[in-house]
Design an enzyme around this catalytic site. Structure first.
Site: not given
Ligand code: EPZ
Length: 425
Positions: A24-25, A95, A119, A124-128, A310, A332, A402
């Site tokens: 999926k991912n 998301r 969520c 889960r911010p998107v600042d990065l 996960d 995480i 999902r």
């Molecule tokens: C991906 O989410 C996966 N989703 C998640 O799977 C998975 O749990 C996660 O990576 C970690 O492996 C998809 O691939 C669609 P991150 P993502 O950005 O990209 C922080 C599932 O069940 N962060 O690596 O959202 C964030 O808040 C899902 O299939 C920032 O602070 O994960 C988190 O604490 C759930 N700022 C950490 O980083 C940002 O801009 C990791 O998030 C981005 C992230």
């Protein structure tokens, strides 16, 4: 109102093969990447899931034509992006929709994408993601819940980006923005999940120049044009891990479609618990140890190649049945222990303090009515229910839908007594 639930009468003898679907991912970013360049794409080994259908609706709203060729294959025709706005209505459902921002910027030079919001598992911010776009020459403004990005001088320009954290989504979004940027983009401290490698391989197959795949530092030399292609997505390592846990819990269950190189830290932890296994020449995964011989271990979730967040909830179910005590530290997501009170309703003895869960081994689960809070939590509860005497109900299975394709059908085929019923709420 009725929504779906699983009714599971547990402790049946299970035997047979569980087959892992496509990732999926892995599928989501590759689907999204077809926004970058006009042309016709064929994607294969796409899982048949709600999240994929949600994404297709979003891509169609942006102007792509998507045709399902068979259960797991799609044809995508990009005749140009007709709408640069990803609406809240679609982004709030999933998301990962935010991943369209990088490709739309690459294709159109401007994009307007709804902020996803929080969520159940964390803020889960998107600042990065946004810092990355800014580094590549995008002016970002946030208004009325939407991020608006406009590329200065009409063309993204390569630069050096060091991510504060190896975020999966930010890495993917920035890669997709950078492949057609002017000059060279260097991204350091990138996420190294296998799904990111797959996205890079897909883009390179289209003619992108991405080097350093899987190494933590990517060098992307921008190209003027990409060439649409046909691509097959990797198997889902999280579904594989979930099925492997089922195989550890139930003698006679085997798993097909495991890529062990994607699951090294997970498999090492299982070995530490006392799990032994072998894989035959056809890639069939078979467990050779006994559940009653397993002992507790400590797990800390980390970005890949560390232990995946996960698989934290599914392994917790297994830890409940191991001798002695186990410990999970979740690093995480800040709120990913919502399955703990539900497992405790099934007889588990788990305590949590901040981001640490301590799991005391028990002899058996007892059936109960429980509720899934996210898809992996839902899988953990299904595993526990399969091992409980009596009838359990796992509510809110739309989370499970999902991320796990035809889960109840696959489980029924190996002897589980599981049915999909209406949940009364
Ligand atoms: C991906 O989410 C996966 N989703 C998640 O799977 C998975 O749990 C996660 O990576 C970690 O492996 C998809 O691939 C669609 P991150 P993502 O950005 O990209 C922080 C599932 O069940 N962060 O690596 O959202 C964030 O808040 C899902 O299939 C920032 O602070 O994960 C988190 O604490 C759930 N700022 C950490 O980083 C940002 O801009 C990791 O998030 C981005 C992230």
């Amino acid at each position: 109102m009725g929504v779906g639930a699983f009714k599971i009468r547990g402790n049946k003898k299970l035997s047979g093969i569980l087959e892992v679907e496509g990732s999926k991912n892995g599928s989501l970013p590759i689907f999204v990447a077809t926004l970058i360049e006009k042309g016709t794409y064929i994607l294969r080994n796409i899982p048949n899931l709600m999240d994929i259908r949600t994404l297709i609706k979003l891509l169609e709203s942006l102007g792509l034509e998507v045709e399902q060729l068979d259960k797991h294959s799609y044809k995508i025709v990009n005749n140009g992006i007709k709408n640069i706005e990803a609406s809240y209505e679609l982004v709030k459902k999933m998301r990962a929709s935010f991943l369209v921002m990088g490709p739309i910027l690459a294709h159109c030079g401007e994009a307007k994408v709804s902020l996803p919001g929080g969520c159940a598992i964390g803020a889960r911010p998107v600042d990065l993601h946004l810092k990355g776009f800014e580094a590549l020459g995008t002016e970002i403004t946030i208004e009325h819940g939407y991020v608006y990005g406009k590329v200065k001088d009409g063309k993204l320009k390569g630069d050096k980006i060091i991510l504060d954290f190896p975020s999966v989504g930010a890495t993917e979004n920035i890669i997709m923005a950078a492949v057609k940027a002017e000059g060279v983009t260097i991204i350091e401290n990138v996420a190294r999940e296998p799904e990111i490698d797959d996205l890079c391989h897909f883009l390179n197959k289209m003619g992108a120049k991405i080097e350093g795949i899987g190494e933590g530092k990517l060098t992307i030399t921008g190209v003027d044009k990409l060439y649409p292609c046909e691509y097959e997505i990797i198997p889902d390592r999280i579904v594989a891990g979930t099925f492997i846990i089922a195989a550890v819990m139930f003698e006679g269950v085997k798993v097909k479609g495991v890529r062990t190189e994607h699951l090294e830290s997970f498999l090492m932890k299982l070995q530490e618990m006392g799990v032994t296994y072998h894989i035959d020449e056809n890639g069939l995964f078979e467990v050779t140890s006994k559940l009653e011989d397993l002992k507790g271990v400590k797990v800390k979730t980390m970005p890949h190649p560390g232990f995946p967040t996960d698989l934290q909830s599914p392994i917790m179910t297994l830890m409940c049945l191991a001798k002695g005590s186990s410990e999970i530290t979740e690093t995480i997501f800040e709120n990913r222990f919502m399955h703990v009170p539900e497992l405790n309703r099934m007889g588990a003895e788990i305590t949590t303090e901040k981001n640490i869960a301590v799991i005391k081994g028990i002899d058996k689960f007892s059936s109960a009515q429980v509720m899934s809070s996210d898809l992996r939590a839902g899988a953990a509860l299904v595993l526990a229910a399969l091992k409980s005497e009596g009838e359990s109900t796992v509510n809110r299975i739309y989370h499970i839908d999902r991320g796990y394709e035809d889960l109840e059908i696959k489980l029924r085929n190996i002897g589980a007594d599981i049915e999909r019923v209406k949940e009364e709420i």
